[in-house]
Design a protein around this motif. Sequence first.
Motif, PDB file in Angstrom:
ATOM      1  N   VAL A 161       0.854  -1.282  -0.085  1.00  0.00           N
ATOM      2  CA  VAL A 161      -0.090  -0.151  -0.141  1.00  0.00           C
ATOM      3  C   VAL A 161       1.045   1.199  -0.024  1.00  0.00           C
ATOM      4  O   VAL A 161       1.759   1.311   0.741  1.00  0.00           O
ATOM      5  N   THR A 162       0.665   2.272  -0.967  1.00  0.00           N
ATOM      6  CA  THR A 162       1.235   3.562  -0.942  1.00  0.00           C
ATOM      7  C   THR A 162       0.247   4.639  -0.779  1.00  0.00           C
ATOM      8  O   THR A 162      -0.727   4.549  -1.585  1.00  0.00           O
ATOM      9  N   ILE A 163       0.598   5.520   0.171  1.00  0.00           N
ATOM     10  CA  ILE A 163      -0.352   6.598   0.390  1.00  0.00           C
ATOM     11  C   ILE A 163       0.716   8.014   0.248  1.00  0.00           C
ATOM     12  O   ILE A 163       1.632   8.162   0.217  1.00  0.00           O
ATOM     13  N   ARG A 164      -0.152   8.797  -0.659  1.00  0.00           N
ATOM     14  CA  ARG A 164       0.468   9.819  -1.205  1.00  0.00           C
ATOM     15  C   ARG A 164      -0.312  11.246  -0.860  1.00  0.00           C
ATOM     16  O   ARG A 164      -1.582  10.987  -1.177  1.00  0.00           O
ATOM     17  N   SER A 165       0.225  12.314  -0.277  1.00  0.00           N
ATOM     18  CA  SER A 165      -0.358  13.616  -0.226  1.00  0.00           C
ATOM     19  C   SER A 165      -0.729  14.270  -1.089  1.00  0.00           C
ATOM     20  O   SER A 165      -0.161  13.993  -2.329  1.00  0.00           O
ATOM     21  N   GLY A 166      -1.970  14.861  -1.370  1.00  0.00           N
ATOM     22  CA  GLY A 166      -2.405  15.528  -2.845  1.00  0.00           C
ATOM     23  C   GLY A 166      -2.694  16.932  -2.451  1.00  0.00           C
ATOM     24  O   GLY A 166      -1.652  17.631  -1.666  1.00  0.00           O
ATOM     25  N   ALA A 167      -3.796  17.607  -3.128  1.00  0.00           N
ATOM     26  CA  ALA A 167      -3.944  18.851  -3.012  1.00  0.00           C
ATOM     27  C   ALA A 167      -4.251  19.310  -1.561  1.00  0.00           C
ATOM     28  O   ALA A 167      -4.983  18.486  -0.666  1.00  0.00           O
ATOM     29  N   GLY A 168      -3.885  20.585  -0.933  1.00  0.00           N
ATOM     30  CA  GLY A 168      -4.200  21.005   0.352  1.00  0.00           C
ATOM     31  C   GLY A 168      -2.874  21.358   1.041  1.00  0.00           C
ATOM     32  O   GLY A 168      -2.930  21.484   2.385  1.00  0.00           O
ATOM     33  N   GLY A 169      -1.672  21.128   0.476  1.00  0.00           N
ATOM     34  CA  GLY A 169      -0.518  21.800   1.010  1.00  0.00           C
ATOM     35  C   GLY A 169      -0.181  20.776   2.438  1.00  0.00           C
ATOM     36  O   GLY A 169      -0.292  19.342   2.476  1.00  0.00           O
ATOM     37  N   VAL A 170       0.272  21.532   3.482  1.00  0.00           N
ATOM     38  CA  VAL A 170       0.790  21.040   4.766  1.00  0.00           C
ATOM     39  C   VAL A 170      -0.469  20.119   5.289  1.00  0.00           C
ATOM     40  O   VAL A 170      -0.206  18.986   5.886  1.00  0.00           O
ATOM     41  N   ASP A 171      -1.823  20.435   5.160  1.00  0.00           N
ATOM     42  CA  ASP A 171      -2.838  19.705   5.627  1.00  0.00           C
ATOM     43  C   ASP A 171      -3.013  18.397   4.815  1.00  0.00           C
ATOM     44  O   ASP A 171      -3.089  17.237   5.493  1.00  0.00           O
ATOM     45  N   ALA A 172      -2.599  18.416   3.672  1.00  0.00           N
ATOM     46  CA  ALA A 172      -2.766  17.048   2.915  1.00  0.00           C
ATOM     47  C   ALA A 172      -1.549  16.195   3.506  1.00  0.00           C
ATOM     48  O   ALA A 172      -1.820  14.946   3.549  1.00  0.00           O
ATOM     49  N   ALA A 173      -0.312  16.658   3.600  1.00  0.00           N
ATOM     50  CA  ALA A 173       0.774  15.779   4.220  1.00  0.00           C
ATOM     51  C   ALA A 173       0.275  15.442   5.498  1.00  0.00           C
ATOM     52  O   ALA A 173       0.812  14.044   5.812  1.00  0.00           O
ATOM     53  N   ASP A 174      -0.037  16.104   6.288  1.00  0.00           N
ATOM     54  CA  ASP A 174      -0.826  15.570   7.724  1.00  0.00           C
ATOM     55  C   ASP A 174      -1.719  14.640   7.595  1.00  0.00           C
ATOM     56  O   ASP A 174      -1.831  13.580   8.226  1.00  0.00           O
ATOM     57  N   PHE A 175      -2.630  14.784   6.508  1.00  0.00           N
ATOM     58  CA  PHE A 175      -3.666  13.843   6.305  1.00  0.00           C
ATOM     59  C   PHE A 175      -3.145  12.184   5.709  1.00  0.00           C
ATOM     60  O   PHE A 175      -3.501  11.260   6.476  1.00  0.00           O
ATOM     61  N   ALA A 176      -1.992  12.327   4.987  1.00  0.00           N
ATOM     62  CA  ALA A 176      -1.503  11.151   4.569  1.00  0.00           C
ATOM     63  C   ALA A 176      -0.977  10.441   5.727  1.00  0.00           C
ATOM     64  O   ALA A 176      -0.989   9.314   5.806  1.00  0.00           O
ATOM     65  N   ARG A 231     -10.691  12.310   0.955  1.00  0.00           N
ATOM     66  CA  ARG A 231     -10.994  13.841   1.229  1.00  0.00           C
ATOM     67  C   ARG A 231     -10.896  14.019   2.791  1.00  0.00           C
ATOM     68  O   ARG A 231     -12.015  13.257   3.453  1.00  0.00           O
ATOM     69  N   LEU A 232     -10.294  14.861   3.203  1.00  0.00           N
ATOM     70  CA  LEU A 232     -10.476  15.311   4.711  1.00  0.00           C
ATOM     71  C   LEU A 232     -10.898  16.885   4.695  1.00  0.00           C
ATOM     72  O   LEU A 232     -10.156  17.754   4.230  1.00  0.00           O
ATOM     73  N   VAL A 233     -12.048  17.090   5.465  1.00  0.00           N
ATOM     74  CA  VAL A 233     -12.608  18.466   5.773  1.00  0.00           C
ATOM     75  C   VAL A 233     -12.296  18.752   6.981  1.00  0.00           C
ATOM     76  O   VAL A 233     -12.853  17.875   8.211  1.00  0.00           O
ATOM     77  N   ARG A 234     -11.470  19.638   7.514  1.00  0.00           N
ATOM     78  CA  ARG A 234     -11.434  20.037   9.280  1.00  0.00           C
ATOM     79  C   ARG A 234     -11.079  21.589   9.327  1.00  0.00           C
ATOM     80  O   ARG A 234     -10.846  22.236   8.343  1.00  0.00           O
ATOM     81  N   ILE A 235     -11.080  22.018  10.428  1.00  0.00           N
ATOM     82  CA  ILE A 235     -10.200  23.440  10.794  1.00  0.00           C
ATOM     83  C   ILE A 235      -8.939  23.027  10.837  1.00  0.00           C
ATOM     84  O   ILE A 235      -8.305  22.117  11.751  1.00  0.00           O
ATOM     85  N   SER A 236      -8.060  23.579  10.040  1.00  0.00           N
ATOM     86  CA  SER A 236      -6.627  23.538  10.017  1.00  0.00           C
ATOM     87  C   SER A 236      -5.904  23.808  10.984  1.00  0.00           C
ATOM     88  O   SER A 236      -5.978  24.889  11.556  1.00  0.00           O
ATOM     89  N   PRO A 237      -5.187  22.842  11.857  1.00  0.00           N
ATOM     90  CA  PRO A 237      -4.084  23.148  12.936  1.00  0.00           C
ATOM     91  C   PRO A 237      -3.242  23.812  12.273  1.00  0.00           C
ATOM     92  O   PRO A 237      -2.267  24.343  13.485  1.00  0.00           O
ATOM     93  N   ALA A 249      -5.542  13.053  -0.347  1.00  0.00           N
ATOM     94  CA  ALA A 249      -4.382  11.893  -0.141  1.00  0.00           C
ATOM     95  C   ALA A 249      -5.095  10.867  -1.182  1.00  0.00           C
ATOM     96  O   ALA A 249      -6.129  10.307  -0.807  1.00  0.00           O
ATOM     97  N   ALA A 250      -4.102  10.225  -1.782  1.00  0.00           N
ATOM     98  CA  ALA A 250      -4.204   9.089  -2.863  1.00  0.00           C
ATOM     99  C   ALA A 250      -3.630   7.740  -1.967  1.00  0.00           C
ATOM    100  O   ALA A 250      -2.638   7.959  -1.595  1.00  0.00           O
ATOM    101  N   VAL A 251      -4.411   6.684  -2.073  1.00  0.00           N
ATOM    102  CA  VAL A 251      -4.241   5.504  -1.636  1.00  0.00           C
ATOM    103  C   VAL A 251      -4.008   4.496  -3.026  1.00  0.00           C
ATOM    104  O   VAL A 251      -4.838   4.215  -3.421  1.00  0.00           O
ATOM    105  N   GLU A 252      -2.858   3.934  -3.040  1.00  0.00           N
ATOM    106  CA  GLU A 252      -2.625   2.819  -4.118  1.00  0.00           C
ATOM    107  C   GLU A 252      -2.390   1.519  -3.535  1.00  0.00           C
ATOM    108  O   GLU A 252      -1.724   1.369  -2.471  1.00  0.00           O
ATOM    109  N   VAL A 253      -3.009   0.455  -3.837  1.00  0.00           N
ATOM    110  CA  VAL A 253      -2.786  -0.766  -3.338  1.00  0.00           C
ATOM    111  C   VAL A 253      -2.585  -1.902  -4.614  1.00  0.00           C
ATOM    112  O   VAL A 253      -3.244  -1.871  -5.463  1.00  0.00           O
ATOM    113  N   VAL A 254      -1.476  -2.482  -4.359  1.00  0.00           N
ATOM    114  CA  VAL A 254      -1.013  -3.539  -5.421  1.00  0.00           C
ATOM    115  C   VAL A 254      -0.818  -4.949  -4.762  1.00  0.00           C
ATOM    116  O   VAL A 254      -0.498  -4.905  -3.524  1.00  0.00           O
TER     117      VAL A 254
END
Length: 406
Positions: A161-176, A231-237, A249-254
């Motif tokens: 499994v591979t997880i990659r952060s997508g659109a959303g900047g630092v929030d996306a990286a935190d979400f990943a 997709r994550l929706v929240r008040i950004s910390p 964030a994108a999830v890939e499973v092989v």
Amino acid sequence: MDAWSTSIPARSSYFCRAPARTGATSPRVGWLIVATDFASEIADLRATLKQITLVSDPEALRARIALLEQEASAPDLWDDVESAQQVTSRLSHAQHELNRLDDLAAAIDDLETLVELAGEEDDADSLAEAEKELLTLRKQLADLEVRTLLSGEYDAREAVVTIRSGAGGVDAADFAEMLLRMYLRWAERNGYPAKVLDTSYAEEAGLKSATFEVKAPFAFGTLSVEAGTHRLVRISPFDNQGRRQTSFAAVEVVPLIEQTDHIEIPDNEIKVDVFRSSGPGGQSVNTTDSAVRLTHLPTGVVVSMQNEKSQIQNRAAAMRVLQSRLLLLKQQEEAAKKKELAGDVKASWGDQMRSYVLQPYQMVKDLRTEHESGNPSAVFDGDINGFIDAGIRWRRQAQLQAESEA
């Protein structure tokens, strides 16, 4: 024995005495009617288990166990540690599957006996216990029934499994990073061995990407329904103005490659780069050029590994994941050809497969299956079996519909 007792139908609904209520102003209720039709419920349990047993094929399981036990008893088994771990893991899983079928059959028999004894003795407590056991057996059979839907070519494989952060900047990286923890906690809760192979840290917080293995039979078939955009929706910390942020964030499973797959990759098709590992240090990490990046030139597929101690180990792990991705790519190309011949297939996965909403309300919802949870904290702590089971059932329905329309 009075007339009420003689009216108890065998192995069906039961009547039992209820205790008198001290000080009650209403007339005493001498009998409590238990409405559950246990005969019908037990028959349904047996019918479900029979269908599961037909698919699981206990005789084939026993033959596989015998073969694996023979392999596990070989004196040179642990000369190849990775191969030995695979053999022992498969043996343990096969034994668990067979024991689970036998245990469920015995539990249904025990439930029937408990109900019969409770009816004969007018035992309300035993009937209440039977109700609880009935609910437990229903859930266990429903969970096991999902496994019978995993019949794809690679469903029985272990997973990468591979997880990659997508659109959303630092929030996306935190979400990943939140998703990585979610899946590792899910694996831990279910007793599945998991190992992080690679982590690429973002500059401020979170992860750019992470890759991990789940080394359990049917891990690919189970986790493959998690592939897609989350997709994550929240008040950004990370927003000093406290604004709501949407990130992806994108999830890939092989499926994990096996030696029998014969995926040959010529050396001239691979570009190899070595570099110093990043992230938390320790045991040669950050001190040598042990990290490895493989680029498959014909397809552009890139795999990086840095979490092993040596360059040789990282290269072997990277090659295994690269082969797995190329295997899945080949499968997808074949599926695309079949889809082209069959025409447009409805019920496509879509880009956003699940939303995790923390603000303005608390909800995790799968956009394909409509399965949802009002407890995001539990979901992020690995409580995702409900989503996975719903996804497997949804996928099977989509497949059946596509086949009927072809």
